[in-house]
Design a protein around this motif. Structure first.
Motif: not given
Length: 306
Positions: A73-78, A82-83
């Motif tokens: 749930v804490n996936v990051l973009t560059i 976060t979502p």
């Protein structure tokens, strides 16, 4: 004649095994990243059900829904978005709640220092703001990071300002390039936000460096804000870095200039002076206790500027 595997050197066989493992790992990693991005897309669009379906169907996590727990749930973009950042920016309250329940970091910060709380205040999502604060979001940012209370004030989002103050945001925090939240309210001419900050004990004299809130309100020719500040005890003779008073920076022949000149020549009411004296004695940290004083309702409301 084709050589059998027994004639192939052991080192070559071992190398082929490692290459096969590496290829399998890369394939699984590619699939996982693709599904994460797909789920992230549905979260941004506010489609929580589709995101949950993907997690259950492709990850086979069943009823545990562990895809929405832990680091996923804490996936990051560059840019470290976060979502939860996107859910708050889109005012997707249900998605924000689901992410938080699954362990999303409520204080996650982008490379620019933006938090989910800042995004919620940007769009005026009072529901997201309260959910974040209830789950541990810090109401106060660092001095050189984007400030939720300044953002909410500049946009006139009264509900967000009220929630931030309730949860302990410092109404007198001064950011070098913005000044205080009250100063920001005066710059943007957000009367109700300025009133809320003052009722909560914001220092009516503290603005941006030596430039007081009254200076900028006079310069903007906003008579309503000027009147409010004077009711809360703003110093009409305060001088800025150029040694000018508020009346000196008001547009010539404007309504605000005429009002300030008249105010200078008019003695202040004793009731106003007493009210400010009492509030100063009570102190900002105890102003919320005024409503509990054993006083007539009319007097209690007067002390609270209601």
């Amino acid at each position: 004649m084709t050589p059998t595997s027994s004639h192939v050197p052991f080192a070559t066989q071992l190398s082929n095994v490692y290459l096969s493992i590496l290829a399998l790992f890369c394939f699984k990693l590619f699939v996982k990243i693709s599904l994460n991005l797909l789920t992230y897309f549905y979260i941004v669009r506010g489609n929580r059900k589709e995101a949950a379906r993907i997690s259950a169907e492709f990850y086979d996590y069943g009823q545990n829904h562990t895809f929405l727990k832990g680091h996923n749930v804490n996936v990051l973009t560059i840019d470290h978005v976060t979502p939860l950042h996107e859910a708050c920016l889109g005012d997707h309250v249900a998605c924000a709640r689901a992410l938080i329940d699954a362990g999303a970091n409520v204080n996650a910060s982008t490379i620019d220092g933006v938090t989910p709380l800042f995004n919620a205040c940007t769009v005026g999502s009072m529901a997201c703001t309260e959910i974040l604060l209830e789950n541990g979001a810090k109401p106060q940012s660092l001095v050189y990071q984007p400030s939720p209370i300044h953002e909410a004030t500049s946009k006139g989002h009264y509900g967000c300002v009220e929630a931030l103050v309730t949860w302990g945001a410092d109404v007198d925090m001064e950011i070098p390039h913005l000044g205080t939240a009250l100063y920001t309210a005066c710059v943007c001419q957000k009367l109700e936000c300025a009133r809320k900050l003052l009722r909560e004990g914001a220092n009516v004299q503290k603005g941006k460096s030596l430039d007081s809130p009254l200076h900028v309100a006079a310069e903007k020719d906003c008579t309503a804000v000027v009147t409010l500040l004077l009711d809360f005890g703003a110093d009409i003779n305060a001088r800025n870095t150029e040694f000018l008073r508020p009346v000196d920076v008001a547009p010539p022949s404007s309504i605000t200039e005429g009002f300030l000149l008249l105010y200078e020549a008019t003695p202040r009411l004793l009731s106003q002076v007493c009210r400010q004296c009492i509030r100063n004695c009570v102190g900002r940290d105890r102003l919320h206790l005024l409503s509990h004083l054993p006083l007539p309702n009319r007097l209690r409301s007067y002390l609270q500027y209601q």
